[in-house]
Design an enzyme around this catalytic site. Structure first.
Site, mmCIF file in Angstrom:
data_model
loop_
_atom_site.group_PDB
_atom_site.id
_atom_site.type_symbol
_atom_site.label_atom_id
_atom_site.label_comp_id
_atom_site.label_asym_id
_atom_site.label_seq_id
_atom_site.Cartn_x
_atom_site.Cartn_y
_atom_site.Cartn_z
ATOM 1 N N GLY A 110 48.483 -33.646 -23.865
ATOM 2 C CA GLY A 110 47.826 -32.545 -23.161
ATOM 3 C C GLY A 110 48.796 -31.972 -22.143
ATOM 4 O O GLY A 110 50.023 -32.131 -22.277
ATOM 5 N N GLU B 157 44.772 -36.573 -15.751
ATOM 6 C CA GLU B 157 43.417 -37.024 -15.445
ATOM 7 C C GLU B 157 43.275 -38.538 -15.602
ATOM 8 O O GLU B 157 42.347 -39.150 -15.066
ATOM 9 C CB GLU B 157 42.405 -36.285 -16.349
ATOM 10 C CG GLU B 157 40.995 -36.363 -15.818
ATOM 11 C CD GLU B 157 39.987 -35.533 -16.606
ATOM 12 O OE1 GLU B 157 40.379 -34.526 -17.221
ATOM 13 O OE2 GLU B 157 38.801 -35.903 -16.587
ATOM 14 N N ARG C 100 32.170 -28.149 -5.963
ATOM 15 C CA ARG C 100 31.283 -28.500 -7.077
ATOM 16 C C ARG C 100 30.218 -29.527 -6.711
ATOM 17 O O ARG C 100 29.080 -29.426 -7.147
ATOM 18 C CB ARG C 100 32.128 -29.054 -8.219
ATOM 19 C CG ARG C 100 32.978 -27.979 -8.784
ATOM 20 C CD ARG C 100 33.946 -28.499 -9.790
ATOM 21 N NE ARG C 100 34.682 -27.344 -10.300
ATOM 22 C CZ ARG C 100 35.654 -27.417 -11.186
ATOM 23 N NH1 ARG C 100 36.022 -28.587 -11.667
ATOM 24 N NH2 ARG C 100 36.266 -26.337 -11.597
HETATM 25 C C1 LIG Z 1 35.680 -27.213 -20.397
HETATM 26 C C2 LIG Z 1 36.698 -27.573 -19.357
HETATM 27 C C3 LIG Z 1 37.272 -26.589 -18.585
HETATM 28 C C4 LIG Z 1 38.205 -26.917 -17.605
HETATM 29 N N1 LIG Z 1 38.768 -25.915 -16.857
HETATM 30 C C5 LIG Z 1 39.694 -26.236 -15.916
HETATM 31 C C6 LIG Z 1 40.311 -25.206 -15.140
HETATM 32 O O1 LIG Z 1 40.040 -24.020 -15.297
HETATM 33 N N2 LIG Z 1 41.220 -25.583 -14.208
HETATM 34 C C7 LIG Z 1 41.569 -26.881 -13.997
HETATM 35 O O2 LIG Z 1 42.408 -27.151 -13.149
HETATM 36 N N3 LIG Z 1 41.010 -27.863 -14.752
HETATM 37 C C8 LIG Z 1 40.096 -27.575 -15.701
HETATM 38 N N4 LIG Z 1 39.526 -28.580 -16.443
HETATM 39 C C9 LIG Z 1 40.049 -29.955 -16.326
HETATM 40 C C10 LIG Z 1 41.374 -30.075 -17.096
HETATM 41 O O3 LIG Z 1 41.308 -29.315 -18.264
HETATM 42 C C11 LIG Z 1 41.720 -31.502 -17.470
HETATM 43 O O4 LIG Z 1 41.565 -32.334 -16.363
HETATM 44 C C12 LIG Z 1 43.164 -31.598 -17.933
HETATM 45 O O5 LIG Z 1 43.436 -30.634 -18.908
HETATM 46 C C13 LIG Z 1 43.481 -32.988 -18.452
HETATM 47 O O6 LIG Z 1 44.781 -32.966 -18.955
HETATM 48 P P1 LIG Z 1 45.490 -34.313 -19.406
HETATM 49 O O7 LIG Z 1 46.825 -33.919 -19.939
HETATM 50 O O8 LIG Z 1 45.450 -35.291 -18.303
HETATM 51 O O9 LIG Z 1 44.562 -34.893 -20.570
HETATM 52 P P2 LIG Z 1 44.051 -34.262 -21.953
HETATM 53 O O10 LIG Z 1 44.298 -32.825 -22.077
HETATM 54 O O11 LIG Z 1 42.660 -34.761 -22.101
HETATM 55 O O12 LIG Z 1 44.969 -34.937 -23.025
HETATM 56 C C14 LIG Z 1 44.787 -36.284 -23.404
HETATM 57 C C15 LIG Z 1 45.789 -36.598 -24.474
HETATM 58 O O13 LIG Z 1 45.781 -37.989 -24.705
HETATM 59 C C16 LIG Z 1 45.640 -38.259 -26.083
HETATM 60 N N5 LIG Z 1 44.958 -39.547 -26.197
HETATM 61 C C17 LIG Z 1 43.818 -39.961 -25.595
HETATM 62 N N6 LIG Z 1 43.577 -41.254 -25.873
HETATM 63 C C18 LIG Z 1 44.586 -41.655 -26.674
HETATM 64 C C19 LIG Z 1 44.900 -42.872 -27.303
HETATM 65 N N7 LIG Z 1 44.165 -43.979 -27.140
HETATM 66 N N8 LIG Z 1 46.003 -42.904 -28.084
HETATM 67 C C20 LIG Z 1 46.797 -41.817 -28.271
HETATM 68 N N9 LIG Z 1 46.551 -40.645 -27.663
HETATM 69 C C21 LIG Z 1 45.462 -40.572 -26.887
HETATM 70 C C22 LIG Z 1 44.895 -37.094 -26.640
HETATM 71 O O14 LIG Z 1 45.147 -36.980 -28.013
HETATM 72 C C23 LIG Z 1 45.505 -35.959 -25.822
HETATM 73 O O15 LIG Z 1 46.719 -35.558 -26.398
HETATM 74 C C24 LIG Z 1 38.571 -28.268 -17.412
HETATM 75 C C25 LIG Z 1 37.984 -29.258 -18.180
HETATM 76 C C26 LIG Z 1 37.041 -28.918 -19.138
HETATM 77 C C27 LIG Z 1 36.375 -30.014 -19.902
#
Ligand SMILES: Cc1cc2nc3c(=O)[nH]c(=O)nc-3n(C[C@H](O)[C@H](O)[C@H](O)COP(=O)(O)OP(=O)(O)OC[C@H]3O[C@@H](n4cnc5c(N)ncnc54)[C@H](O)[C@@H]3O)c2cc1C
Length: 637
Positions: free
Chosen positions: A42, A425, A330
């Protein structure tokens, strides 16, 4: 264990610069000798993988989806914060820092949050250079809008698709490195264990989700970017694949889990509309820039919104919080919506909704202007509800959205396992007890583009690492335990589906540890989860085998972990006898029903240590020191 957050000394504003200078460096020619495993693609994982590879490290990146582009980050709608002050309203790094600390109800680390505010501006520059199409104002500068908990407009956005555009930027950077051979991409792989050798994270065990094969990968460090655990509540705005498995398995290997009870409930989601629903849809907080929240003044008023006169409406946020109005944070907006519905003023057939009304904004700015800002969100709303929000107010209700809790990390983003870094996250992050809108994208990209690339170098340069291959006995033990787990799940052949268990768990979590919590109900929920978990291991039905594509098996693994993690969340919530941010224990509230903190006893991060199967986890505390801001009762009036 004494937790050392490794916060550098010196003045707040100088800590990060000084620390970066003091960190040991890996010579460019030596970087190619190191292999780094990144789990997750992500915004956090994509940006980290691309940045590390650009620096010269060899990177292996893993994700569940068929393409890194489909990570849950793609769903982010409203925007990303930065302290550029393009709007000339008096924003600054300090103000972004202060808003974030206050927004999180004074339960985050000052030094981390300040660093986040500092690098926020670099993120925007980086993304613009990648071609991310942010909205622009009439003069060509990037446009900004407001988000909750701030009185300046500092949120950069690409309509209601900011996450998608940012992810395409990170994905392009990642794929460039795949092209150069510096990143090896492993999609459709699920990490099921982290391999720890001599106290250091040295690899992972994955399941190939297409063939079912269990695979092993060694490396010099492991970086978890696996997202949040909101789906422990079953219904949430998170993607269906979001899970706690990677983080929870790392917890069982020695990584502490911090503040799991800090979950965010977002005030503006499309309300639940049926028993067979598996997902909730967010209506971005950005809509509260123009939408006005209201309920009928009279309880049980079931007339259509247009039949309710202006004088019969209660714009309760504007009335109660005149300074911030509809853009209170929020946690505050969610609690107030619940309060109105509890008083019998909720709308919709269920009475569990409030209005978000654009009539005034459309009259003032015109439909075209509103469509330009939020067109895709309005379209999504209409497709789901069959109501046209240009003509009829949206109906919204709070829902689980984000996890402020996560694996504990120090200032280097390293967990309590050496060499296991946690980003985005998945870590317990910089948001304290409540995250302000548009700050998750900022934090994920800060971690991946601008923090880890420095701190991992300090670790690799300063740590003796013995030669390790996947032939090491620790990998064999890990594979055996993963195989046993998979086989045990498949052997149960019970009568209830995985989703059925997940749904029941979600109901327990939402009803007993949701927006309002109390000790008696949380204790009861703990027992209910233990019972449900016992039944799961005797009666779950998983069709198919482990030797091929089997989504029931994948989900069963997630739910098995959620069934343990849900109990940890409750234990954490019960141990925190105060209210703060999203953690609202009814016993602790001000006369005006706001969260009442207990700074004397709970000004700490709760970091939970796994103590063994069926044993209570051990609580470790990291005391939070506020040297630059004064701890006050949050007020948005
Ligand atoms: C609908 C929605 C709207 C949002 N809008 C906003 C916004 O406007 N502004 C803002 O700041 N935040 C927003 N957020 C929050 C934000 O999108 C997320 O907190 C953020 O994108 C998380 O990014 P990340 O890279 O940490 O995780 P993610 O994008 O969740 O990526 C997780 C990654 O880990 C991988 N993964 C998970 N478990 C495993 C495993 N066991 N083995 C291998 N791979 C795994 C997945 O395949 C993925 O590639 C929003 C959230 C939602 C739900």
């Amino acid at each position: 264990m004494q937790l050392d957050a490794k916060i550098p000394g010196g003045q707040l504003a100088e800590k990060w610069d000084r620390y970066r200078f003091e960190l040991k460096l890996v010579n460019p020619a030596n970087k190619r000798k190191f292999e780094v495993i990144v789990v997750g693609s992500g915004l956090a994982g994509g940006s980290a993988s691309a940045s590390l590879a650009e620096l010269g490290y060899n990177v292996k990146t893993f994700c569940i989806q068929d393409s890194p582009r489909r990570a849950h980050s793609i769903a982010a709608q409203g925007g990303i914060n930065a302290a550029k002050n393009y709007t000339n309203e008096g924003d600054s790094i300090w103000r972004l820092f202060y808003d974030t600390i206050k927004g999180g109800d004074f339960r985050a680390r000052e030094a981390n949050v300040y660093r986040l505010a500092q690098v926020s501006n670099n993120i925007i520059d980086q993304c613009v250079a990648q071609g991310v199409p942010f909205a622009r104002d009439y003069g060509g500068l990037l446009a900004n809008r407001s988000f909750g908990g701030a009185q300046v407009q500092r949120t950069f956005y690409a309509r209601g698709q900011t996450g998608q555009q940012l992810l395409l930027g990170a994905y392009s950077a990642l794929m460039r490195q795949v092209g150069t051979g510096k990143v090896k991409m492993f999609s459709r792989r699920e990490m099921l264990d982290v391999v720890v050798i001599n106290g250091q994270a040295r690899g992972i065990v994955t399941r190939n989700l297409i063939t079912g094969e269990i695979e092993t990968h060694s490396g010099d460090a492991v970086v978890l970017c696996t997202g949040g655990y909101g789906n422990v509540y079953f219904l949430s705005t998170n993607a269906m694949a979001s899970n706690v498995t990677a983080a929870f398995r790392a917890y069982k290997k020695g990584a502490y889990f911090a503040n799991p009870c800090f979950t965010q409930i977002h005030p503006t989601c499309i309300p639940v509309h049926g028993d067979y629903q598996s997902k909730l849809t967010l209506m971005s907080e950005s809509l509260r820039n123009d939408g006005r929240v209201w309920v009928p003044k009279n309880q049980g008023d079931k007339r259509r919104p247009h039949q309710i006169l202006e004088s019969e409406r209660d714009y309760y946020l504007e009335n109660k919080y005149p300074s911030f109005g509809n853009l209170v944070p929020r946690d505050v907006a969610s609690r107030n919506a619940k309060e109105q519905c509890d008083m019998g003023k909720g709308v919709s057939e269920t009475g569990l909704a409030v209005y978000l009304d654009f009539e005034d904004a459309i009259k003032r700015d015109g439909k075209d202007a509103i469509e330009k800002k939020y067109g895709n969100l309005f379209q999504m709303y209409e497709k789901i509800t069959a109501e046209n929000p240009y003509e009829t107010p949206m109906m919204i209700y709070p829902a689980i959205h984000y996890a402020m809790g996560g694996l504990w990390v120090d200032y280097n983003l390293m967990s309590t396992i050496d060499g296991l870094f946690v980003l985005g996250e998945a870590n317990f992050s910089d948001h304290g007890a409540n995250r302000l809108g548009a700050s998750a994208l900022m934090q994920g990209l800060a971690d991946g583009y601008f923090v880890l690339p420095y701190t991992i170098g300090g670790y690799l340069a300063g740590t003796p690492l013995e030669e390790v291959t996947t032939g090491h006995s620790a990998f064999k033990e890990s594979v055996t335990s993963v195989n046993n787990h998979v086989e045990k799940l498949l052997s149960i052949k019970g009568k209830r589906t995985v989703d059925d268990f997940h749904k029941q768990l979600g109901h327990i979590m939402w009803d007993y540890c949701g927006m309002a919590r109390n000790n008696e109900r949380m204790k009861k929920a703990k027992g209910m989860i233990q019972q449900l978990r016992a039944e799961f291991w005797e009666n779950v039905l998983i069709p198919g085998s482990g030797k091929d594509f089997n989504q029931s098996l994948e989900r069963a693994g997630h739910v098995a972990d959620f069934l343990e993690f849900g109990e940890l969340l409750l234990i954490d919530a019960l141990s925190r006898q105060e209210s703060c941010g999203g953690h609202f224990n009814e016993a602790y509230q001000t006369e005006e029903n706001e969260a009442l903190r207990d700074d004397e006893n709970f000004c700490h991060v709760s970091a939970w240590e796994f103590a063994g199967k069926d044993k209570e986890p051990v609580l470790n505390k990291e005391e939070l020191k506020f040297e630059n801001v004064e701890l006050t009762q949050r007020s948005y009036k």
